[in-house]
Design an enzyme around this catalytic site. Structure first.
Site, PDB file in Angstrom:
ATOM      1  N   GLY A 121      47.354  45.135  35.319  1.00  0.00           N
ATOM      2  CA  GLY A 121      46.176  44.456  34.767  1.00  0.00           C
ATOM      3  C   GLY A 121      45.085  45.439  34.397  1.00  0.00           C
ATOM      4  O   GLY A 121      45.250  46.659  34.524  1.00  0.00           O
ATOM      5  N   ASP A 124      53.493  44.268  40.020  1.00  0.00           N
ATOM      6  CA  ASP A 124      52.906  43.255  39.140  1.00  0.00           C
ATOM      7  C   ASP A 124      54.010  42.290  38.743  1.00  0.00           C
ATOM      8  O   ASP A 124      55.169  42.708  38.598  1.00  0.00           O
ATOM      9  CB  ASP A 124      52.309  43.927  37.882  1.00  0.00           C
ATOM     10  CG  ASP A 124      51.183  43.113  37.267  1.00  0.00           C
ATOM     11  OD1 ASP A 124      51.466  41.977  36.833  1.00  0.00           O
ATOM     12  OD2 ASP A 124      50.038  43.586  37.241  1.00  0.00           O
ATOM     13  N   TYR A 140      39.929  29.474  41.350  1.00  0.00           N
ATOM     14  CA  TYR A 140      39.721  30.923  41.503  1.00  0.00           C
ATOM     15  C   TYR A 140      38.736  31.182  42.646  1.00  0.00           C
ATOM     16  O   TYR A 140      39.011  31.962  43.561  1.00  0.00           O
ATOM     17  CB  TYR A 140      39.181  31.491  40.195  1.00  0.00           C
ATOM     18  CG  TYR A 140      39.027  32.999  40.170  1.00  0.00           C
ATOM     19  CD1 TYR A 140      40.139  33.832  40.236  1.00  0.00           C
ATOM     20  CD2 TYR A 140      37.764  33.586  40.042  1.00  0.00           C
ATOM     21  CE1 TYR A 140      39.996  35.218  40.182  1.00  0.00           C
ATOM     22  CE2 TYR A 140      37.619  34.971  39.985  1.00  0.00           C
ATOM     23  CZ  TYR A 140      38.737  35.781  40.055  1.00  0.00           C
ATOM     24  OH  TYR A 140      38.594  37.145  40.004  1.00  0.00           O
TER      25      TYR A 140
END
Ligand code: UDP
Length: 318
Positions: free
Chosen positions: A12, A33, A147
């Site tokens: 990322g 990942d 989140y």
């Protein structure tokens, strides 16, 4: 302590820059990942190195790493509002189950772990600027809840592993950060405005643009993470740039920087979009002797070069 480090979310935006930093510092980097939002392009330059290994693995599943491990950086998670709205369950799972697995691994390997928390744990804050003792103002069932609450749970379980199991933990509360390797289409203000300005499209401001953010250049953030990891402070620490700006002024700054003739248009403000955000970084200054070195204008100039290239590349691929 040795120098073998596992970085989750390594492909990322933040994770890939952290891989670069720790490789530069002579660490053995194990990058992990599942490529849900990360891109191998971000780390492919590291593949030929002997001290770099990549595992394509989803950390919400049990993590097995053979051999000794000295540090873990847990940075896996969708992180932009459109990503976590598209992937609410994965976002909740990586913040909860993913963190649980990383903490279990840290306990097993007797290694230090730093988890990536966020200014989002403050929600739409009622105090300004936000310091670490503020508990936040989060709507658990709002669109950002997946989140925010995953990251709040992450802080709670990390703290519990520290107090109950004696795991050596660090918690970074990361504020808005920008720089190369951000996805053009991740929906956040900076990539969207850059893309719109460079492609002669209208700049879309949500709400009246009076909401504020404080943007930190990637190199500054990476240095903060590095110092926090090597510090002995287990309580959360804010990392961000306190230079605050309204989204309207920010859009104008990008128009000026790019010399674009795009015009600004206004769209509806997403639900629970924080009205203001600015880190109080007194703690990071005192404990880590850290503060951002790049002004927004310097950081944006560097970032513009990346976006020009990324947009050209996309045009060729289209
Ligand atoms: N925003 C905007 N236009 C866009 C994208 C975002 O006005 O095209 C606004 C968004 O509503 C928010 C701010 O810019 O108020 C920062 O959004 P971003 O997604 O970058 O980060 P976050 O809200 O998570 O801080």
């Amino acid at each position: 302590m040795g120098n073998r480090i596992l970085i989750t979310g390594a492909a990322g935006f933040l994770g890939s820059h952290l891989c670069d930093k720790f490789i530069d510092k002579g660490f053995d980097v194990i990058a992990m990942d599942n490529l849900l939002t990360g891109k191998l392009d971000n780390i492919k330059h590291l593949f030929p190195l002997k001290n770099f290994k990549f595992y394509h693995h989803d950390v919400t599943k049990f993590i097995h790493i053979p051999g000794q491990l000295d540090y873990i950086l847990h940075f896996a998670s969708p992180a932009s509002p459109i990503d976590y709205l598209k992937m609410p369950i994965q976002t909740l799972k990586v913040g909860s189950l993913g963190t649980l697995h990383c903490l279990g691994l840290a306990k097993n390997k007797k290694c230090r772990i730093l988890v990536a928390s966020t200014s989002e744990i403050y929600g739409d804050p009622e105090i300004h600027p936000q310091h670490e003792e503020y508990w936040g103002h989060v709507n658990p069932v709002g669109p950002r809840g997946v989140y925010d609450e995953a990251k709040r749970f992450q802080e709670a379980i990390t703290t519990a592993y520290n107090s109950y199991h004696g795991v050596d933990t660090r918690i970074a509360r990361i504020f808005n950060t920008y720089g190369s390797r951000m996805r053009i289409d991740d929906g956040r203000a900076l990539p969207t405005f850059m893309y719109q300005a460079l492609s002669k499209k209208d700049i879309t401001i949500y709400g009246d643009g009076s909401q504020t953010r404080s943007f930190c250049y990637i190199d500054d953030l990476v240095e903060g993470i590095y110092r926090l990891l090597l510090s002995d402070h287990s309580l959360p620490v804010n990392l961000g740039n306190p230079e605050e700006i309204s989204i309207r002024d920010f859009a104008q700054e990008i128009i000026d920087l790019t010399g674009s003739r795009s015009k600004i248009v206004y769209d509806v403000l997403p639900l629970n979009d924080p009205q203001q955000r600015q880190p109080d970084i007194s703690k990071a200054k005192a404990i880590l002797n850290w503060e951002p070195r790049y002004s927004r204008s310097e950081g944006l100039k560097k970032t513009l070069a990346y976006f020009r290239q990324a947009i050209d590349k996309q045009k060729v691929e289209d």
